[in-house]
Scaffold this active site. Structure first.
Site, PDB file in Angstrom:
ATOM      1  N   ARG A  58      96.777  14.959   8.431  1.00  0.00           N
ATOM      2  CA  ARG A  58      95.875  16.076   8.774  1.00  0.00           C
ATOM      3  C   ARG A  58      94.641  16.123   7.874  1.00  0.00           C
ATOM      4  O   ARG A  58      93.590  16.649   8.244  1.00  0.00           O
ATOM      5  CB  ARG A  58      96.623  17.425   8.718  1.00  0.00           C
ATOM      6  CG  ARG A  58      95.698  18.601   8.979  1.00  0.00           C
ATOM      7  CD  ARG A  58      96.394  19.959   9.174  1.00  0.00           C
ATOM      8  NE  ARG A  58      97.614  20.143   8.446  1.00  0.00           N
ATOM      9  CZ  ARG A  58      97.694  20.443   7.143  1.00  0.00           C
ATOM     10  NH1 ARG A  58      96.601  20.577   6.415  1.00  0.00           N
ATOM     11  NH2 ARG A  58      98.870  20.600   6.577  1.00  0.00           N
ATOM     12  N   TYR A 113      77.875  24.183  27.251  1.00  0.00           N
ATOM     13  CA  TYR A 113      79.211  24.001  27.804  1.00  0.00           C
ATOM     14  C   TYR A 113      79.928  25.360  27.835  1.00  0.00           C
ATOM     15  O   TYR A 113      79.804  26.149  26.889  1.00  0.00           O
ATOM     16  CB  TYR A 113      79.945  22.990  26.913  1.00  0.00           C
ATOM     17  CG  TYR A 113      81.340  22.689  27.349  1.00  0.00           C
ATOM     18  CD1 TYR A 113      81.584  21.964  28.514  1.00  0.00           C
ATOM     19  CD2 TYR A 113      82.431  23.136  26.613  1.00  0.00           C
ATOM     20  CE1 TYR A 113      82.873  21.691  28.917  1.00  0.00           C
ATOM     21  CE2 TYR A 113      83.726  22.862  27.012  1.00  0.00           C
ATOM     22  CZ  TYR A 113      83.941  22.145  28.162  1.00  0.00           C
ATOM     23  OH  TYR A 113      85.210  21.873  28.566  1.00  0.00           O
ATOM     24  N   ASP A 185      74.586  19.022  20.391  1.00  0.00           N
ATOM     25  CA  ASP A 185      75.711  18.510  21.178  1.00  0.00           C
ATOM     26  C   ASP A 185      75.156  17.360  22.019  1.00  0.00           C
ATOM     27  O   ASP A 185      74.392  17.568  22.954  1.00  0.00           O
ATOM     28  CB  ASP A 185      76.279  19.632  22.067  1.00  0.00           C
ATOM     29  CG  ASP A 185      77.515  19.181  22.850  1.00  0.00           C
ATOM     30  OD1 ASP A 185      77.636  17.967  23.139  1.00  0.00           O
ATOM     31  OD2 ASP A 185      78.347  20.043  23.194  1.00  0.00           O
ATOM     32  N   LYS A 210      84.617  12.499  26.958  1.00  0.00           N
ATOM     33  CA  LYS A 210      83.703  12.092  28.006  1.00  0.00           C
ATOM     34  C   LYS A 210      83.373  10.597  27.857  1.00  0.00           C
ATOM     35  O   LYS A 210      84.256   9.775  27.972  1.00  0.00           O
ATOM     36  CB  LYS A 210      82.462  12.995  27.979  1.00  0.00           C
ATOM     37  CG  LYS A 210      82.803  14.483  27.774  1.00  0.00           C
ATOM     38  CD  LYS A 210      83.648  15.082  28.885  1.00  0.00           C
ATOM     39  CE  LYS A 210      84.247  16.434  28.566  1.00  0.00           C
ATOM     40  NZ  LYS A 210      83.373  17.477  28.119  1.00  0.00           N
TER      41      LYS A 210
HETATM   42  C1  LIG Z   1      83.429  18.671  27.461  1.00  0.00           C
HETATM   43  C2  LIG Z   1      82.343  19.179  26.606  1.00  0.00           C
HETATM   44  C3  LIG Z   1      82.613  19.839  25.397  1.00  0.00           C
HETATM   45  C4  LIG Z   1      84.017  20.151  24.943  1.00  0.00           C
HETATM   46  O1  LIG Z   1      84.758  18.999  24.696  1.00  0.00           O
HETATM   47  P1  LIG Z   1      86.380  18.934  24.821  1.00  0.00           P
HETATM   48  O2  LIG Z   1      86.675  17.569  24.356  1.00  0.00           O
HETATM   49  O3  LIG Z   1      86.720  19.194  26.249  1.00  0.00           O
HETATM   50  O4  LIG Z   1      86.905  20.003  23.922  1.00  0.00           O
HETATM   51  C5  LIG Z   1      81.553  20.254  24.622  1.00  0.00           C
HETATM   52  N1  LIG Z   1      80.276  20.027  25.009  1.00  0.00           N
HETATM   53  C6  LIG Z   1      79.981  19.385  26.162  1.00  0.00           C
HETATM   54  C7  LIG Z   1      78.557  19.163  26.525  1.00  0.00           C
HETATM   55  C8  LIG Z   1      81.003  18.939  27.003  1.00  0.00           C
HETATM   56  O5  LIG Z   1      80.688  18.335  28.140  1.00  0.00           O
END
Ligand SMILES: *Cc1c(COP(=O)(O)O)cnc(C)c1O
Length: 394
Positions: A58, A113, A185, A210
């Protein structure tokens, strides 16, 4: 002198270290929860952070598998250090808890998001953190809301699901002048198309779920930042958990080896689909940063080397026609998430962004008629043929 490798070479090689024990060619999964110390003294110096090394899975740097992924991804983003997390949301939460405390102010892009919006609007205010959402497509809007307590400016560009684009260089300059950090992001672009740190941002984060994993088979998150921020972030990561799984870390390393090839094809296909949709009589509008009709196409051109695989569009007869379309696709899958090898279609207002209040959705352009596509790496003719037959059904 060592030559700095190009992006594709870094995807394949950065961070990789031959296994010194058995010579395994690929990075092993160190399936362990704890690490053996040579002596009490060594254990003590690892805990005191006087000696680099592993302690407990962790606690960052977690395991050698995680460390390879962090190093590889930091190299791709052009940053000093990386830290992995169990999901994109775990990463965003850890950044917020590291950078913000009671009394601080956060400025965020208004189109983010769905769960990021909920974290910022429902959880952070309860911790005494004031949050202002603004339309960051105009940097002037950010300047207007900055104040001495502003400690973080959070951008998502291109934004989910409207594909709004904002000027990272200009806004990170405004944030810096105010003593705030700028966080981007970068999930939609990946560092293949956009490198926020090289544009002046302090932190670039991504959902590995993603394009990084790239095959819709894992959850993960990752942050790239400087070593000073990492020191504090590592504490939050260790104290709150949210550790990326071993198998997920290994799959992300594997996914990154083909990132450059996949992103190229995602973008090539997306532009073809965008052009097809733009010329279809049943389609009212199309948003793709690579189209000259995109309102921030000029900013996108300046800061991105390609426009990714995400697009959104609206059909002329609104949501009822959109629903018929989504129920009629055969090749495309009706599913949330994005960045998979196959093409996914979904309805943000009732799915990914249903948690954003309706009046906020209306204000920021997440209309009921908006359909989001994550374009896969199939043959583009097959994707277009599927959308064509579905559009004929509405
Ligand atoms: C999917 C997504 C997230 C969150 O990610 P997870 O892995 O599902 O927690 C954050 N920002 C964007 C732009 C996303 O597409």
């Amino acid at each position: 002198m060592e030559r700095k490798f190009k992006f594709a070479t870094q995807c394949v090689h950065a961070g990789e270290k031959p296994d010194p024990v058995f010579g395994a060619h690929t990075t092993p999964i160190f399936q362990t929860s704890t690490f053996i110390f040579d002596s009490v003294e060594q254990g003590a110096s690892r805990f005191a952070e006087e000696e680099d090394g592993y302690v407990y899975t962790r606690i960052p740097p977690n395991t050698p598998t995680h460390a390879v992924l962090s190093e590889k991804f930091a190299a791709l983003e052009g940053g000093e250090a990386g830290q992995t997390f169990a999901s994109g949301m775990a990463a965003i939460t850890a950044v917020a808890l590291t950078a913000l405390k009671k009394g601080d102010h956060l400025v965020s892009t208004d189109v983010v998001y769905g769960c990021t919006y909920s974290l910022f609007s429902e959880i952070l205010p309860g911790l005494g953190i004031d949050v202002t959402f603004v339309d960051t497509t105009d940097a002037e809007n950010v300047r207007k809301v900055l104040r001495p307590e502003t400690k973080m400016v959070f951008l998502e560009t291109p934004a989910n699901p409207t594909l709004n684009v904002c000027d990272i260089r200009m806004i990170s300059g405004l944030a810096k002048a105010q003593g705030a950090i700028c966080v981007v992001d970068n999930t939609f672009s990946t560092p293949y198309f956009q490198k926020p740190l090289l544009l002046g941002a302090d932190i670039s984060l991504s959902s590995c779920t993603k394009y990084i994993g790239g095959h819709a088979d894992l959850l993960g998150g990752i942050i790239v930042c400087d070593k000073a921020f990492l020191k504090n972030l590592a504490k939050v990561a260790g104290y709150t958990g949210g550790t990326m799984g071993l198998h997920e870390a290994w799959l992300c390393i594997r996914g990154l080896k083909t990132l450059h090839i996949r992103m190229e094809r995602h973008a090539e296909n997306a532009l073809k689909v965008a052009n097809f949709l733009e010329s279809h009589p049943a389609v009212e509008w199309v948003r793709y940063p690579g189209l000259s009709s995109h309102p921030q196409h000029e900013i996108a051109k300046k800061q991105m080397s390609g426009y990714g695989g995400m697009l959104s569009f609206g059909v002329k007869d609104g949501i009822d026609a959109g629903s018929k379309l989504m129920n009629s696709v055969r090749l495309c899958s009706l599913a949330v998430s994005l960045g998979a090898t196959d093409t996914l279609i979904q309805h943000p207002a009732s799915m990914t962004h249903a948690c954003v209040p309706k009046e906020v959705r209306g204000k920021v352009g997440i209309t009921d008629g908006l359909v989001r596509l994550s374009i896969g790496i199939e043959d583009p003719e097959d994707i277009i043929a599927d959308l064509k037959q579905a559009l004929e059904k509405i």
